[in-house]
Design an enzyme around this catalytic site. Structure first.
Site, PDB file in Angstrom:
ATOM      1  N   SER A  63     -66.673  26.681 -75.285  1.00  0.00           N
ATOM      2  CA  SER A  63     -66.281  26.990 -76.666  1.00  0.00           C
ATOM      3  C   SER A  63     -64.825  27.398 -76.812  1.00  0.00           C
ATOM      4  O   SER A  63     -64.346  27.583 -77.939  1.00  0.00           O
ATOM      5  CB  SER A  63     -67.179  28.095 -77.239  1.00  0.00           C
ATOM      6  OG  SER A  63     -68.451  27.578 -77.569  1.00  0.00           O
ATOM      7  N   LYS A  66     -62.740  25.412 -79.127  1.00  0.00           N
ATOM      8  CA  LYS A  66     -62.721  25.689 -80.562  1.00  0.00           C
ATOM      9  C   LYS A  66     -61.389  26.292 -81.013  1.00  0.00           C
ATOM     10  O   LYS A  66     -61.056  26.227 -82.196  1.00  0.00           O
ATOM     11  CB  LYS A  66     -63.886  26.616 -80.919  1.00  0.00           C
ATOM     12  CG  LYS A  66     -65.237  25.912 -80.825  1.00  0.00           C
ATOM     13  CD  LYS A  66     -66.413  26.860 -80.894  1.00  0.00           C
ATOM     14  CE  LYS A  66     -67.715  26.054 -80.728  1.00  0.00           C
ATOM     15  NZ  LYS A  66     -68.875  26.886 -80.413  1.00  0.00           N
ATOM     16  N   SER A 128     -69.036  31.435 -83.336  1.00  0.00           N
ATOM     17  CA  SER A 128     -68.884  30.295 -82.435  1.00  0.00           C
ATOM     18  C   SER A 128     -69.819  29.146 -82.815  1.00  0.00           C
ATOM     19  O   SER A 128     -70.349  28.432 -81.959  1.00  0.00           O
ATOM     20  CB  SER A 128     -69.143  30.712 -80.971  1.00  0.00           C
ATOM     21  OG  SER A 128     -68.600  29.780 -80.076  1.00  0.00           O
ATOM     22  N   LYS A 230     -61.299  34.433 -78.337  1.00  0.00           N
ATOM     23  CA  LYS A 230     -62.495  33.589 -78.290  1.00  0.00           C
ATOM     24  C   LYS A 230     -63.139  33.624 -76.918  1.00  0.00           C
ATOM     25  O   LYS A 230     -62.461  33.781 -75.898  1.00  0.00           O
ATOM     26  CB  LYS A 230     -62.113  32.139 -78.624  1.00  0.00           C
ATOM     27  CG  LYS A 230     -63.264  31.190 -78.853  1.00  0.00           C
ATOM     28  CD  LYS A 230     -63.864  31.397 -80.218  1.00  0.00           C
ATOM     29  CE  LYS A 230     -65.121  30.545 -80.391  1.00  0.00           C
ATOM     30  NZ  LYS A 230     -66.257  31.012 -79.557  1.00  0.00           N
TER      31      LYS A 230
END
Length: 389
Positions: A63, A66, A128, A230
């Site tokens: 992720s 992202k 997320s 993140k």
């Protein structure tokens, strides 16, 4: 800036005349250890690497990809190509691949619903949500494959040299990889270029479809000054995090990848951030617009132009085991008149014990007009004579 440093005449190297008493020994940073497979710790102001471990080795992004999706969205918002009030459809593809039944992280957006970009950003950054990412990708580019082309184009434009993206979510895909160094560079870019949007990363929780999810960043609320960015996890990537914290006008960015558990990720992220602030101190070596060096000018009403930095030049420096700094300014010259104030024409580099610890652009601090016919003739003869040396 320097296209061919081997050319004899066209490249001038100037040693900056300064008696630095500032001391640094970045090699002391290597005494730190982390269980993360890949790691980098960056000083935000200077971009200097304070610690690294296999930072240029490719790894699956999970992720953390992202962050690149977010960059594409932030870039479009900054250029007024999108509005936070714009609404995006949650398609069947987004719902099936990224929704509640997908088994991955999700915003829990309803099939065929329309969701504002503001809410989708909450869903991507706080929760997320894969469904939110896919909805944005489809809304901006028609499908994920085309959106991935946008991601790679922007990645190249901002200088991510060793990363490639295949989708908006970071879910496993062929030919999709990042490096810790590139992720640190991406985080620095997001913080620097989008200050009005960076606040999304510090939001502690978000509720959608009556489901409240907390921000997955393990250092938020647990580490002083933490405000982004993140986390990511897949079986292939392990547990990873891109984190940032600011204390006393200093900011650090940490990237860790390849860890075995959430607990390990949380502990390693907190430790490296705390260590960075404890082991290093920020020192200002030049103020914004302060004279740093001079560049030679050809054909102008002055033979030199002052070089300055648009922003303060700071070094994040080790508190112990210190050594002397060396600085140089490089430019492609002599510069041709006329010259406008504020032109980016040079690069300042700073070393400590032969290790490059800072590289930043310099601009002209004044305008230089065209010289008289006599002056231009003298400059032409001088350049011709230099060419014979």
């Amino acid at each position: 800036m320097l296209n061919d440093i081997t050319r004899r005449l066209a490249i001038y190297s100037i040693f900056v005349g300064m008696s630095l008493t500032l001391m640094v020994m970045p090699s002391a940073a290597q005494l730190y250890q982390t269980s993360a497979k890949h790691a980098t710790l960056m000083d935000f102001d200077s971009g200097a690497t304070l610690f690294s471990k296999d930072e240029d080795e490719q790894m699956p992004p999970a992720s953390l990809a992202k962050l690149m999706t977010i960059e594409v969205v932030f870039h479009a918002l900054k250029n007024n190509e999108l509005s936070l009030d714009d609404e995006f459809l949650i398609s069947e593809n987004a719902w099936r691949k990224g929704g509640a039944n997908s088994g991955g992280s999700t915003m829990f957006a309803k099939l065929d619903s329309s969701v504002s970009l503001d809410d989708l950003l909450h869903g991507i950054i706080v929760q997320s949500g894969n469904d939110a990412c896919i909805a944005v990708a489809e809304g901006m580019a028609g499908n994920e494959a085309t959106f991935a082309q946008l991601m790679n184009r922007r990645a190249e434009e901002i200088g991510l040299k060793h990363s490639r993206f295949a989708n908006s979510t970071g879910l496993p895909a062929e030919d999709q990889y990042v490096t810790a160094r590139d992720l640190a560079h991406l985080a620095r870019h997001l913080i620097e270029e989008y200050p009005d949007l960076y606040h999304y990363f510090a939001i502690p929780e978000f509720t959608w479809n009556n489901i409240t999810q907390r921000n997955r960043n393990p250092i938020l609320g647990a580490t002083e000054g933490a405000d982004g960015l993140k986390t990511g996890h897949t079986q292939a990537a392990g547990y990873g995090v891109v984190a940032s914290a600011a204390r006393n006008n200093q900011r650090l960015i940490a990237v860790l990848g390849g860890m075995k558990s959430k607990k390990e990720r949380r502990e390693e992220a907190r430790k490296i951030i705390d260590w960075g602030f404890r082991a290093f101190v920020s020192k200002r070596i030049y103020d914004a617009d302060e004279e740093i060096a001079f560049a030679s000018v050809h054909g102008g009403n002055k033979s030199e132009v002052v070089l300055v930095s648009e922003r303060p030049v700071n070094l994040f420096m080790a508190r112990a085991n210190q050594g002397r700094l060396k600085a140089r300014v490089y430019y492609n010259g002599p510069l041709e008149a006329p010259i406008d104030e504020g032109q980016e024409v040079a690069t300042l580099k700073v070393w400590a014990d032969d290790k490059l610890i800072l590289e930043t652009s310099l601009i002209t601090g004044e305008s230089i007009g065209m010289g008289s016919m006599t002056q231009r003739a003298i400059d032409g003869v001088e350049e011709l004579l230099l060419g014979w040396l």
